[in-house]
Design a protein around this motif. Structure first.
Motif, PDB file in Angstrom:
ATOM      1  N   PRO A  65      25.002   1.374  39.795  1.00 47.25           N
ATOM      2  CA  PRO A  65      25.625   1.562  41.102  1.00 47.25           C
ATOM      3  C   PRO A  65      25.448   2.978  41.644  1.00 47.25           C
ATOM      4  O   PRO A  65      25.316   3.153  42.844  1.00 47.25           O
ATOM      5  CB  PRO A  65      27.102   1.269  40.854  1.00 47.25           C
ATOM      6  CG  PRO A  65      27.142   0.447  39.623  1.00 47.25           C
ATOM      7  CD  PRO A  65      25.937   0.823  38.826  1.00 47.25           C
ATOM      8  N   ALA A  66      25.431   3.957  40.766  1.00 43.75           N
ATOM      9  CA  ALA A  66      25.325   5.340  41.234  1.00 43.75           C
ATOM     10  C   ALA A  66      23.970   5.617  41.875  1.00 43.75           C
ATOM     11  O   ALA A  66      23.901   6.250  42.927  1.00 43.75           O
ATOM     12  CB  ALA A  66      25.561   6.294  40.072  1.00 43.75           C
ATOM     13  N   MET A  67      22.898   5.145  41.281  1.00 46.07           N
ATOM     14  CA  MET A  67      21.578   5.379  41.864  1.00 46.07           C
ATOM     15  C   MET A  67      21.417   4.634  43.188  1.00 46.07           C
ATOM     16  O   MET A  67      20.800   5.145  44.117  1.00 46.07           O
ATOM     17  CB  MET A  67      20.483   4.938  40.889  1.00 46.07           C
ATOM     18  CG  MET A  67      20.355   5.842  39.691  1.00 46.07           C
ATOM     19  SD  MET A  67      19.963   7.534  40.131  1.00 46.07           S
ATOM     20  CE  MET A  67      18.367   7.362  40.848  1.00 46.07           C
ATOM     21  N   THR A  68      21.970   3.460  43.271  1.00 45.18           N
ATOM     22  CA  THR A  68      21.918   2.713  44.525  1.00 45.18           C
ATOM     23  C   THR A  68      22.704   3.436  45.601  1.00 45.18           C
ATOM     24  O   THR A  68      22.268   3.539  46.748  1.00 45.18           O
ATOM     25  CB  THR A  68      22.478   1.295  44.313  1.00 45.18           C
ATOM     26  OG1 THR A  68      21.771   0.671  43.234  1.00 45.18           O
ATOM     27  CG2 THR A  68      22.335   0.447  45.551  1.00 45.18           C
ATOM     28  N   ALA A  69      23.866   3.951  45.240  1.00 48.12           N
ATOM     29  CA  ALA A  69      24.694   4.675  46.204  1.00 48.12           C
ATOM     30  C   ALA A  69      24.026   5.969  46.651  1.00 48.12           C
ATOM     31  O   ALA A  69      24.105   6.342  47.823  1.00 48.12           O
ATOM     32  CB  ALA A  69      26.059   4.972  45.593  1.00 48.12           C
TER      33      ALA A  69
ATOM     34  N   VAL B 251      30.843  -9.083  40.925  1.00 42.69           N
ATOM     35  CA  VAL B 251      31.201 -10.374  41.522  1.00 42.69           C
ATOM     36  C   VAL B 251      29.961 -11.248  41.698  1.00 42.69           C
ATOM     37  O   VAL B 251      29.963 -12.430  41.333  1.00 42.69           O
ATOM     38  CB  VAL B 251      31.934 -10.161  42.866  1.00 42.69           C
ATOM     39  CG1 VAL B 251      32.125 -11.470  43.605  1.00 42.69           C
ATOM     40  CG2 VAL B 251      33.275  -9.494  42.628  1.00 42.69           C
ATOM     41  N   GLY B 252      28.889 -10.675  42.236  1.00 42.02           N
ATOM     42  CA  GLY B 252      27.659 -11.445  42.419  1.00 42.02           C
ATOM     43  C   GLY B 252      27.069 -11.914  41.104  1.00 42.02           C
ATOM     44  O   GLY B 252      26.609 -13.055  40.988  1.00 42.02           O
ATOM     45  N   GLY B 253      27.073 -11.053  40.105  1.00 48.76           N
ATOM     46  CA  GLY B 253      26.548 -11.426  38.796  1.00 48.76           C
ATOM     47  C   GLY B 253      27.355 -12.520  38.130  1.00 48.76           C
ATOM     48  O   GLY B 253      26.794 -13.440  37.512  1.00 48.76           O
ATOM     49  N   ILE B 254      28.658 -12.466  38.259  1.00 47.18           N
ATOM     50  CA  ILE B 254      29.496 -13.509  37.659  1.00 47.18           C
ATOM     51  C   ILE B 254      29.315 -14.838  38.385  1.00 47.18           C
ATOM     52  O   ILE B 254      29.282 -15.899  37.754  1.00 47.18           O
ATOM     53  CB  ILE B 254      30.970 -13.059  37.629  1.00 47.18           C
ATOM     54  CG1 ILE B 254      31.130 -11.961  36.580  1.00 47.18           C
ATOM     55  CG2 ILE B 254      31.902 -14.223  37.323  1.00 47.18           C
ATOM     56  CD1 ILE B 254      32.498 -11.351  36.509  1.00 47.18           C
TER      57      ILE B 254
ATOM     58  N   LEU C 181      20.932  -7.639  36.350  1.00 49.10           N
ATOM     59  CA  LEU C 181      19.827  -8.042  37.222  1.00 49.10           C
ATOM     60  C   LEU C 181      20.228  -8.009  38.689  1.00 49.10           C
ATOM     61  O   LEU C 181      19.429  -7.621  39.547  1.00 49.10           O
ATOM     62  CB  LEU C 181      19.338  -9.436  36.832  1.00 49.10           C
ATOM     63  CG  LEU C 181      18.582  -9.506  35.514  1.00 49.10           C
ATOM     64  CD1 LEU C 181      18.249 -10.949  35.166  1.00 49.10           C
ATOM     65  CD2 LEU C 181      17.321  -8.676  35.580  1.00 49.10           C
ATOM     66  N   PHE C 182      21.459  -8.392  38.997  1.00 51.47           N
ATOM     67  CA  PHE C 182      21.935  -8.335  40.373  1.00 51.47           C
ATOM     68  C   PHE C 182      21.970  -6.890  40.857  1.00 51.47           C
ATOM     69  O   PHE C 182      21.568  -6.591  41.984  1.00 51.47           O
ATOM     70  CB  PHE C 182      23.327  -8.966  40.463  1.00 51.47           C
ATOM     71  CG  PHE C 182      23.772  -9.264  41.863  1.00 51.47           C
ATOM     72  CD1 PHE C 182      23.392 -10.433  42.485  1.00 51.47           C
ATOM     73  CD2 PHE C 182      24.581  -8.387  42.552  1.00 51.47           C
ATOM     74  CE1 PHE C 182      23.794 -10.723  43.770  1.00 51.47           C
ATOM     75  CE2 PHE C 182      24.991  -8.656  43.842  1.00 51.47           C
ATOM     76  CZ  PHE C 182      24.594  -9.831  44.455  1.00 51.47           C
ATOM     77  N   ASN C 183      22.409  -5.989  39.989  1.00 49.43           N
ATOM     78  CA  ASN C 183      22.438  -4.570  40.339  1.00 49.43           C
ATOM     79  C   ASN C 183      21.022  -4.027  40.528  1.00 49.43           C
ATOM     80  O   ASN C 183      20.774  -3.220  41.429  1.00 49.43           O
ATOM     81  CB  ASN C 183      23.179  -3.790  39.260  1.00 49.43           C
ATOM     82  CG  ASN C 183      23.537  -2.408  39.712  1.00 49.43           C
ATOM     83  OD1 ASN C 183      23.521  -2.097  40.888  1.00 49.43           O
ATOM     84  ND2 ASN C 183      23.862  -1.556  38.762  1.00 49.43           N
ATOM     85  N   ALA C 184      20.090  -4.471  39.710  1.00 50.51           N
ATOM     86  CA  ALA C 184      18.698  -4.030  39.849  1.00 50.51           C
ATOM     87  C   ALA C 184      18.101  -4.513  41.171  1.00 50.51           C
ATOM     88  O   ALA C 184      17.374  -3.769  41.836  1.00 50.51           O
ATOM     89  CB  ALA C 184      17.875  -4.539  38.673  1.00 50.51           C
ATOM     90  N   VAL C 185      18.419  -5.724  41.557  1.00 50.27           N
ATOM     91  CA  VAL C 185      17.931  -6.258  42.827  1.00 50.27           C
ATOM     92  C   VAL C 185      18.516  -5.457  43.994  1.00 50.27           C
ATOM     93  O   VAL C 185      17.804  -5.123  44.951  1.00 50.27           O
ATOM     94  CB  VAL C 185      18.260  -7.760  42.951  1.00 50.27           C
ATOM     95  CG1 VAL C 185      18.039  -8.271  44.358  1.00 50.27           C
ATOM     96  CG2 VAL C 185      17.436  -8.555  41.958  1.00 50.27           C
ATOM     97  N   LEU C 186      19.795  -5.127  43.928  1.00 53.60           N
ATOM     98  CA  LEU C 186      20.405  -4.302  44.978  1.00 53.60           C
ATOM     99  C   LEU C 186      19.730  -2.939  45.067  1.00 53.60           C
ATOM    100  O   LEU C 186      19.497  -2.422  46.161  1.00 53.60           O
ATOM    101  CB  LEU C 186      21.906  -4.127  44.730  1.00 53.60           C
ATOM    102  CG  LEU C 186      22.799  -5.313  45.012  1.00 53.60           C
ATOM    103  CD1 LEU C 186      24.249  -4.987  44.649  1.00 53.60           C
ATOM    104  CD2 LEU C 186      22.711  -5.728  46.456  1.00 53.60           C
ATOM    105  N   PHE C 187      19.392  -2.356  43.917  1.00 59.01           N
ATOM    106  CA  PHE C 187      18.726  -1.060  43.916  1.00 59.01           C
ATOM    107  C   PHE C 187      17.351  -1.152  44.580  1.00 59.01           C
ATOM    108  O   PHE C 187      16.989  -0.303  45.393  1.00 59.01           O
ATOM    109  CB  PHE C 187      18.578  -0.513  42.490  1.00 59.01           C
ATOM    110  CG  PHE C 187      17.761   0.742  42.436  1.00 59.01           C
ATOM    111  CD1 PHE C 187      18.303   1.942  42.863  1.00 59.01           C
ATOM    112  CD2 PHE C 187      16.462   0.724  41.975  1.00 59.01           C
ATOM    113  CE1 PHE C 187      17.553   3.105  42.829  1.00 59.01           C
ATOM    114  CE2 PHE C 187      15.707   1.873  41.942  1.00 59.01           C
ATOM    115  CZ  PHE C 187      16.252   3.069  42.369  1.00 59.01           C
TER     116      PHE C 187
END
Length: 65
Positions: free
Chosen positions: A1-5, A28-31, A47-53
């Motif tokens: 989340p930090a790198m995406t932010a 939430v999305g991953g769950i 994986l959801f976080n990686a896609v957001l990044f």
């Protein structure tokens, strides 16, 4: 989340707020994906976080041009 932010934010204060939002959305999305596809929750969150990044990285590269 930090790198995406950090891709989206212009100051430290806003990067903390964006990081919080991205982290909650990732969990939430991953769950939800984990439940719907019967997959491990931890892997889906990562994986959801990686896609957001990747989405934010590509979007910021196009916005700079």
């Amino acid at each position: 989340p930090a790198m995406t932010a950090l891709q989206m934010a212009s100051s430290f204060k806003t990067s903390i707020a964006y990081s919080l939002v991205v982290g909650v959305c990732s969990v939430v999305g991953g769950i939800i994906i984990s439940y719907l596809m019967n997959l491990p929750a931890g892997a889906c969150i990562v994986l959801f976080n990686a896609v957001l990044f990747v989405i934010t990285f590509v979007a910021t590269q196009f916005c700079k041009s």
